[in-house]
Scaffold this active site. Structure first.
Site, mmCIF file in Angstrom:
data_model
loop_
_atom_site.group_PDB
_atom_site.id
_atom_site.type_symbol
_atom_site.label_atom_id
_atom_site.label_comp_id
_atom_site.label_asym_id
_atom_site.label_seq_id
_atom_site.Cartn_x
_atom_site.Cartn_y
_atom_site.Cartn_z
ATOM 1 N N GLY A 12 0.772 -1.237 0.000
ATOM 2 C CA GLY A 12 0.000 0.000 0.000
ATOM 3 C C GLY A 12 0.803 1.286 0.000
ATOM 4 N N THR A 13 1.992 1.288 -0.618
ATOM 5 C CA THR A 13 2.726 2.568 -0.661
ATOM 6 C C THR A 13 1.998 3.583 -1.544
ATOM 7 O OG1 THR A 13 4.172 1.916 -2.500
ATOM 8 C CG2 THR A 13 4.968 1.460 -0.266
ATOM 9 N N ASN A 14 1.312 3.116 -2.579
ATOM 10 C CA ASN A 14 0.536 4.053 -3.405
ATOM 11 C C ASN A 14 -0.680 4.572 -2.659
ATOM 12 O OD1 ASN A 14 1.599 4.483 -6.268
ATOM 13 N ND2 ASN A 14 1.910 2.302 -5.937
ATOM 14 N N MET A 91 -4.232 -6.550 -7.207
ATOM 15 C CA MET A 91 -3.708 -7.648 -8.030
ATOM 16 C C MET A 91 -4.785 -8.669 -8.395
ATOM 17 S SD MET A 91 -0.702 -6.539 -8.298
ATOM 18 C CE MET A 91 0.691 -5.752 -7.509
ATOM 19 N N ILE A 93 -8.115 -9.662 -10.909
ATOM 20 C CA ILE A 93 -8.791 -9.350 -12.187
ATOM 21 C C ILE A 93 -10.253 -9.002 -11.895
ATOM 22 C CG2 ILE A 93 -9.571 -10.346 -14.403
ATOM 23 C CD1 ILE A 93 -6.560 -10.016 -14.367
ATOM 24 N N ASN A 108 -6.082 3.026 -12.718
ATOM 25 C CA ASN A 108 -5.060 2.069 -12.275
ATOM 26 C C ASN A 108 -3.672 2.666 -12.428
ATOM 27 O OD1 ASN A 108 -4.013 -0.600 -11.538
ATOM 28 N ND2 ASN A 108 -3.371 -0.776 -13.670
ATOM 29 N N HIS A 110 0.184 1.476 -13.191
ATOM 30 C CA HIS A 110 0.976 0.335 -13.669
ATOM 31 C C HIS A 110 2.454 0.741 -13.677
ATOM 32 C CE1 HIS A 110 1.761 -3.418 -15.708
ATOM 33 N NE2 HIS A 110 2.587 -2.757 -16.500
#
Ligand code: GAR
Length: 209
Positions: A12-14, A91, A93, A108, A110
């Site tokens: 969870g750094t983002n 992570m 789908i 998102n 990436h």
């Protein structure tokens, strides 16, 4: 004020970058209302708790298919009247049911310059392993709208960094997080919340405030 849901599956750094940007007043017209994890007991959930943000776990392993997981997710998002869904290291789908409701409203991050090193099997550290094995001299991060086809939706923001001769996947990952991801994602979310993103086919135009 737009209600933001952040979807996570790991460290969870983002998510932390979004929380920090919010506390600096940099998510204009948006508020992180919930954090949803597809994996129990990940550190991202602790980050949410420390920031006083409600969180839920939709454990992927208890759903028989991606579709049933997506339907459960959608139910939660609707129940909370969420306006924008942010995948921050999510992570799992998701299937078309999500985009039928949240059209051009799922964002998102990436960790590569899409369309390179993207698509099924390209996630987390694997992305950087592939980039180094290919021998690229630059890599970076991409924030994009999510569509049914994996990593193929309209690109909102991209930033590149140099790949250095002695890079390991971990070193490159850290450089891309620090110099690209943690600034690009909050920026893109803030632009969305201000209604400053206009999608023209594949092209996202950033409108003046
Ligand atoms: C980040 O590098 C993110 O870009 C990547 O996983 C990491 C999650 O880290 N996402 C993907 O690979 C999605 N295809 P975080 O949990 O510390 O934010």
């Amino acid at each position: 004020m737009k209600k933001i849901a952040v979807l996570v599956s790991g460290g969870g750094t983002n998510l932390q970058a979004l929380i920090d940007a919010q506390s600096r007043g940099e998510i204009v017209n948006g508020k992180i209302s919930v954090v949803i994890s597809s994996v129990p007991e990940v550190y991202a959930l602790e980050r949410a708790q420390k920031a006083g943000i409600p969180s839920y776990v939709l454990d992927r392993k208890y759903y028989p298919s991606s579709q049933s997981m997506t339907v459960a997710l959608l139910e939660k998002l609707r129940e909370l009247s969420i306006d924008v869904v942010v995948m921050a290291g999510f992570m799992t789908i998701v299937t078309k049911e999500l985009f039928e409701v949240y059209n051009n409203s799922v964002i998102n991050i990436h960790p590569a310059l899409i369309p390179s090193f993207a698509g099924p099997g390209c996630y987390g550290l694997h992305v950087h392993e592939k980039a180094l094995a290919y021998g690229v001299k630059v890599s970076g991060a991409t924030v994009h709208f999510v569509t049914e086809e994996c990593d193929s939706g309209p690109i909102i923001l991209q930033k590149a960094v140099d790949v250095l001769p002695d890079d390991t996947p971990e070193v490159l990952q850290r450089r891309i997080m620090e110099q690209c991801e943690w600034t690009l994602l909050p920026q893109a979310v803030s632009l969305f919340c201000q209604n400053r993103l206009r999608v023209d086919g594949r092209v996202v135009r950033i409108l003046e405030p």
